[in-house]
Structure formats: structure tokens, C-alpha cells
Design a protein around this motif. Sequence first.
Motif, PDB file in Angstrom:
ATOM      1  N   GLN A   1      51.609   5.455  13.662  1.00  0.00           N
ATOM      2  CA  GLN A   1      51.241   6.117  12.415  1.00  0.00           C
ATOM      3  C   GLN A   1      52.224   5.776  11.292  1.00  0.00           C
ATOM      4  O   GLN A   1      51.829   5.610  10.132  1.00  0.00           O
ATOM      5  N   LEU A   2      53.497   5.672  11.647  1.00  0.00           N
ATOM      6  CA  LEU A   2      54.529   5.397  10.663  1.00  0.00           C
ATOM      7  C   LEU A   2      54.715   3.905  10.394  1.00  0.00           C
ATOM      8  O   LEU A   2      55.475   3.523   9.491  1.00  0.00           O
ATOM      9  N   GLY A   3      54.053   3.076  11.175  1.00  0.00           N
ATOM     10  CA  GLY A   3      54.146   1.637  10.972  1.00  0.00           C
ATOM     11  C   GLY A   3      55.474   1.039  11.392  1.00  0.00           C
ATOM     12  O   GLY A   3      55.905   0.029  10.838  1.00  0.00           O
ATOM     13  N   CYS A   4      56.121   1.658  12.389  1.00  0.00           N
ATOM     14  CA  CYS A   4      57.438   1.164  12.816  1.00  0.00           C
ATOM     15  C   CYS A   4      57.460   0.780  14.287  1.00  0.00           C
ATOM     16  O   CYS A   4      58.530   0.636  14.885  1.00  0.00           O
ATOM     17  N   GLU A   5      56.283   0.592  14.904  1.00  0.00           N
ATOM     18  CA  GLU A   5      56.242   0.268  16.336  1.00  0.00           C
ATOM     19  C   GLU A   5      56.750  -1.140  16.632  1.00  0.00           C
ATOM     20  O   GLU A   5      57.058  -1.461  17.776  1.00  0.00           O
ATOM     21  N   THR A   6      56.849  -1.994  15.601  1.00  0.00           N
ATOM     22  CA  THR A   6      57.372  -3.347  15.815  1.00  0.00           C
ATOM     23  C   THR A   6      58.889  -3.408  15.657  1.00  0.00           C
ATOM     24  O   THR A   6      59.502  -4.434  15.980  1.00  0.00           O
ATOM     25  N   HIS A   7      59.494  -2.326  15.180  1.00  0.00           N
ATOM     26  CA  HIS A   7      60.940  -2.350  14.902  1.00  0.00           C
ATOM     27  C   HIS A   7      61.742  -2.435  16.198  1.00  0.00           C
ATOM     28  O   HIS A   7      61.454  -1.731  17.169  1.00  0.00           O
ATOM     29  N   VAL A   8      62.745  -3.291  16.203  1.00  0.00           N
ATOM     30  CA  VAL A   8      63.620  -3.432  17.361  1.00  0.00           C
ATOM     31  C   VAL A   8      64.889  -2.613  17.127  1.00  0.00           C
ATOM     32  O   VAL A   8      65.646  -2.878  16.186  1.00  0.00           O
ATOM     33  N   ALA A   9      65.103  -1.613  17.962  1.00  0.00           N
ATOM     34  CA  ALA A   9      66.263  -0.729  17.854  1.00  0.00           C
ATOM     35  C   ALA A   9      67.252  -1.036  18.971  1.00  0.00           C
ATOM     36  O   ALA A   9      66.963  -1.828  19.872  1.00  0.00           O
ATOM     37  N   GLU A  10      68.408  -0.399  18.899  1.00  0.00           N
ATOM     38  CA  GLU A  10      69.436  -0.622  19.913  1.00  0.00           C
ATOM     39  C   GLU A  10      69.801   0.681  20.611  1.00  0.00           C
ATOM     40  O   GLU A  10      69.960   1.725  19.969  1.00  0.00           O
ATOM     41  N   LEU A  11      69.945   0.607  21.920  1.00  0.00           N
ATOM     42  CA  LEU A  11      70.444   1.734  22.705  1.00  0.00           C
ATOM     43  C   LEU A  11      71.634   1.241  23.513  1.00  0.00           C
ATOM     44  O   LEU A  11      71.518   0.285  24.279  1.00  0.00           O
ATOM     45  N   GLN A  12      72.770   1.900  23.332  1.00  0.00           N
ATOM     46  CA  GLN A  12      73.963   1.554  24.099  1.00  0.00           C
ATOM     47  C   GLN A  12      74.175   2.584  25.198  1.00  0.00           C
ATOM     48  O   GLN A  12      74.116   3.787  24.949  1.00  0.00           O
ATOM     49  N   LEU A  13      74.436   2.088  26.400  1.00  0.00           N
ATOM     50  CA  LEU A  13      74.731   2.937  27.549  1.00  0.00           C
ATOM     51  C   LEU A  13      76.189   2.691  27.926  1.00  0.00           C
ATOM     52  O   LEU A  13      76.573   1.569  28.253  1.00  0.00           O
ATOM     53  N   LEU A  14      77.000   3.754  27.861  1.00  0.00           N
ATOM     54  CA  LEU A  14      78.435   3.616  28.054  1.00  0.00           C
ATOM     55  C   LEU A  14      78.944   4.533  29.156  1.00  0.00           C
ATOM     56  O   LEU A  14      78.378   5.605  29.390  1.00  0.00           O
ATOM     57  N   LEU A  15      80.011   4.126  29.804  1.00  0.00           N
ATOM     58  CA  LEU A  15      80.740   5.023  30.691  1.00  0.00           C
ATOM     59  C   LEU A  15      81.720   5.839  29.857  1.00  0.00           C
ATOM     60  O   LEU A  15      82.225   5.378  28.832  1.00  0.00           O
ATOM     61  N   LEU A  16      81.989   7.058  30.306  1.00  0.00           N
ATOM     62  CA  LEU A  16      82.798   7.996  29.550  1.00  0.00           C
ATOM     63  C   LEU A  16      84.162   7.416  29.166  1.00  0.00           C
ATOM     64  O   LEU A  16      84.626   7.590  28.033  1.00  0.00           O
ATOM     65  N   GLU A  17      84.793   6.729  30.091  1.00  0.00           N
ATOM     66  CA  GLU A  17      86.126   6.184  29.820  1.00  0.00           C
ATOM     67  C   GLU A  17      86.107   5.219  28.637  1.00  0.00           C
ATOM     68  O   GLU A  17      86.980   5.259  27.768  1.00  0.00           O
ATOM     69  N   PHE A  18      85.107   4.359  28.591  1.00  0.00           N
ATOM     70  CA  PHE A  18      85.007   3.405  27.481  1.00  0.00           C
ATOM     71  C   PHE A  18      84.629   4.120  26.192  1.00  0.00           C
ATOM     72  O   PHE A  18      85.124   3.765  25.110  1.00  0.00           O
ATOM     73  N   ALA A  19      83.766   5.123  26.287  1.00  0.00           N
ATOM     74  CA  ALA A  19      83.355   5.866  25.095  1.00  0.00           C
ATOM     75  C   ALA A  19      84.547   6.574  24.462  1.00  0.00           C
ATOM     76  O   ALA A  19      84.707   6.580  23.239  1.00  0.00           O
ATOM     77  N   GLU A  20      85.388   7.176  25.294  1.00  0.00           N
ATOM     78  CA  GLU A  20      86.561   7.880  24.775  1.00  0.00           C
ATOM     79  C   GLU A  20      87.551   6.911  24.138  1.00  0.00           C
ATOM     80  O   GLU A  20      88.168   7.223  23.119  1.00  0.00           O
ATOM     81  N   ASN A  21      87.669   5.721  24.724  1.00  0.00           N
ATOM     82  CA  ASN A  21      88.579   4.728  24.152  1.00  0.00           C
ATOM     83  C   ASN A  21      88.070   4.186  22.821  1.00  0.00           C
ATOM     84  O   ASN A  21      88.855   3.755  21.973  1.00  0.00           O
ATOM     85  N   MET A  22      86.749   4.215  22.642  1.00  0.00           N
ATOM     86  CA  MET A  22      86.171   3.733  21.389  1.00  0.00           C
ATOM     87  C   MET A  22      86.280   4.760  20.270  1.00  0.00           C
ATOM     88  O   MET A  22      86.109   4.444  19.099  1.00  0.00           O
ATOM     89  N   HIS A  23      86.554   5.997  20.622  1.00  0.00           N
ATOM     90  CA  HIS A  23      86.587   7.077  19.647  1.00  0.00           C
ATOM     91  C   HIS A  23      87.692   6.874  18.619  1.00  0.00           C
ATOM     92  O   HIS A  23      88.827   6.552  18.934  1.00  0.00           O
ATOM     93  N   VAL A  24      87.379   7.075  17.347  1.00  0.00           N
ATOM     94  CA  VAL A  24      88.298   7.018  16.209  1.00  0.00           C
ATOM     95  C   VAL A  24      89.048   5.687  16.149  1.00  0.00           C
ATOM     96  O   VAL A  24      88.484   4.673  15.806  1.00  0.00           O
ATOM     97  N   LEU A  25      90.327   5.657  16.503  1.00  0.00           N
ATOM     98  CA  LEU A  25      91.137   4.454  16.337  1.00  0.00           C
ATOM     99  C   LEU A  25      90.610   3.304  17.176  1.00  0.00           C
ATOM    100  O   LEU A  25      90.651   2.145  16.752  1.00  0.00           O
ATOM    101  N   GLY A  26      90.126   3.618  18.383  1.00  0.00           N
ATOM    102  CA  GLY A  26      89.615   2.568  19.247  1.00  0.00           C
ATOM    103  C   GLY A  26      88.448   1.842  18.604  1.00  0.00           C
ATOM    104  O   GLY A  26      88.347   0.619  18.653  1.00  0.00           O
ATOM    105  N   HIS A  27      87.538   2.598  17.987  1.00  0.00           N
ATOM    106  CA  HIS A  27      86.391   1.981  17.338  1.00  0.00           C
ATOM    107  C   HIS A  27      86.830   1.142  16.149  1.00  0.00           C
ATOM    108  O   HIS A  27      86.312   0.046  15.919  1.00  0.00           O
TER     109      HIS A  27
END
Length: 203
Positions: free
Chosen positions: A165-191
Motif C-alpha cells: 500500500q505504501l509502495g515500499c515493498e521493493t526497498h532493501v533494508a538492513e537488519l544486524q544481529l549482534l552478540l551482547l558483548e560486541f553490542a556493548e563494545n560498539m556503544h558510544v566510544l566503540g561505535h
Amino acid sequence: MARARIDYSSPIVSLDLIFCQAMCIDPILRDKAKEWALRSGGMFRVRASKVVDQQKYIRWDRCHNNPVMEDKIKWGTVKSVPRAIEKVLRSYGEDVSFLVDVARQSIVFGNISDLIRCIKAIGADEEVEIIRAKNRFDPNFDSKASGGFRNVSLNLRIVTHRSRQLGCETHVAELQLLLLEFAENMHVLGHRRYVEFRNVRGE
């Protein structure tokens, strides 16, 4: 009247259209991320607050029925226009069709088993078409190329009645799946360091 077939092979050449589609698919992608996280013990980042005892991440199956807690989730946002333009000019030879992470979300997991459960849930979702998968947990992946960062990155389309209905079914999006340890390291300064690392590499 029959619906016209969509030519998925035709690249989008308008940055405006990509962002218009990204804004439309964003809430749909978020709802899907909630659904997949619920099935796999996935977690989302929580905004810093005394209410949640400074927890950075919380399992969705423990808070999805709590409107107060849900309001504390820090969801992924659509990529900024300056960053998108930077990537198009620096990495994609001015071809905007290579932008496949304008709409993005992340799910965090406490262990690899839950992450795999999520991948299986996504693969079984008939409303999703996985376009590309990057497995940075693969032992053959050279982590030097990502500054030591590892995750699973999925580029996908979501084809639902709402996205059509919105005309966005062709759009390619991104989903990242992370482990907690890596996610915490990416937080703030890490990112910030990760972004600087990619800037040095011209990505």
C-alpha cells in the motif's frame, strides 16, 4: 484488475525515492524485528534511565507487554542524509542503488544459539525476501576488515499488504544481529571508533 508485476531488477536511481521508501518501511521493519526477537530471546537497547536500573539491553519477551518499558527502547533510525551522500560519493561511485542500509534495525542476543534461532525465524517468514547475508562470525572472515567487529548483517525486503500500500515493498533494508558483548563494545566510544575506522578505509 490485475496488479502490475514489479521489476525488482530495475535499480532505484533517486536518493529522494530511497529515503521516501525508507521512511515508509521503517515502522514495518521495526514491527518485524519485534516479532523475530520475541521468537528468539532477542534484546533491544534501552535508553539510559534510572527507571531501568541502567540496563543497556533488555529481552523483548520480558517487556513487550509493558508500554512503559517499550517506550524506553532505543530503536534504530533511518540513516542521515549527509552520511548516505558520503557513502554514495566515497564508496558507490555515485550510484545510489547501492544504499541498502538506509532503513535499519538491530537485534542483540546473549548467545549464538538465540541468534541462530532468529535467523531461522526470519528464513521461515513468508513476507520476507533475504537479498544478501554477511556472516562476520564465519571463521574464514578476516575481522581486520571490520576492526574486530563481528555480526550477521541481512539485507532484506518486506512484502506485506501494508508495504505494498505504501509502495515500499521493493526497498532493501538492513537488519544486524549482534552478540551482547560486541553490542556493548560498539556503544558510544566503540561505535565512534568503528566509524572512524571505516572512514580511514574510505567506506
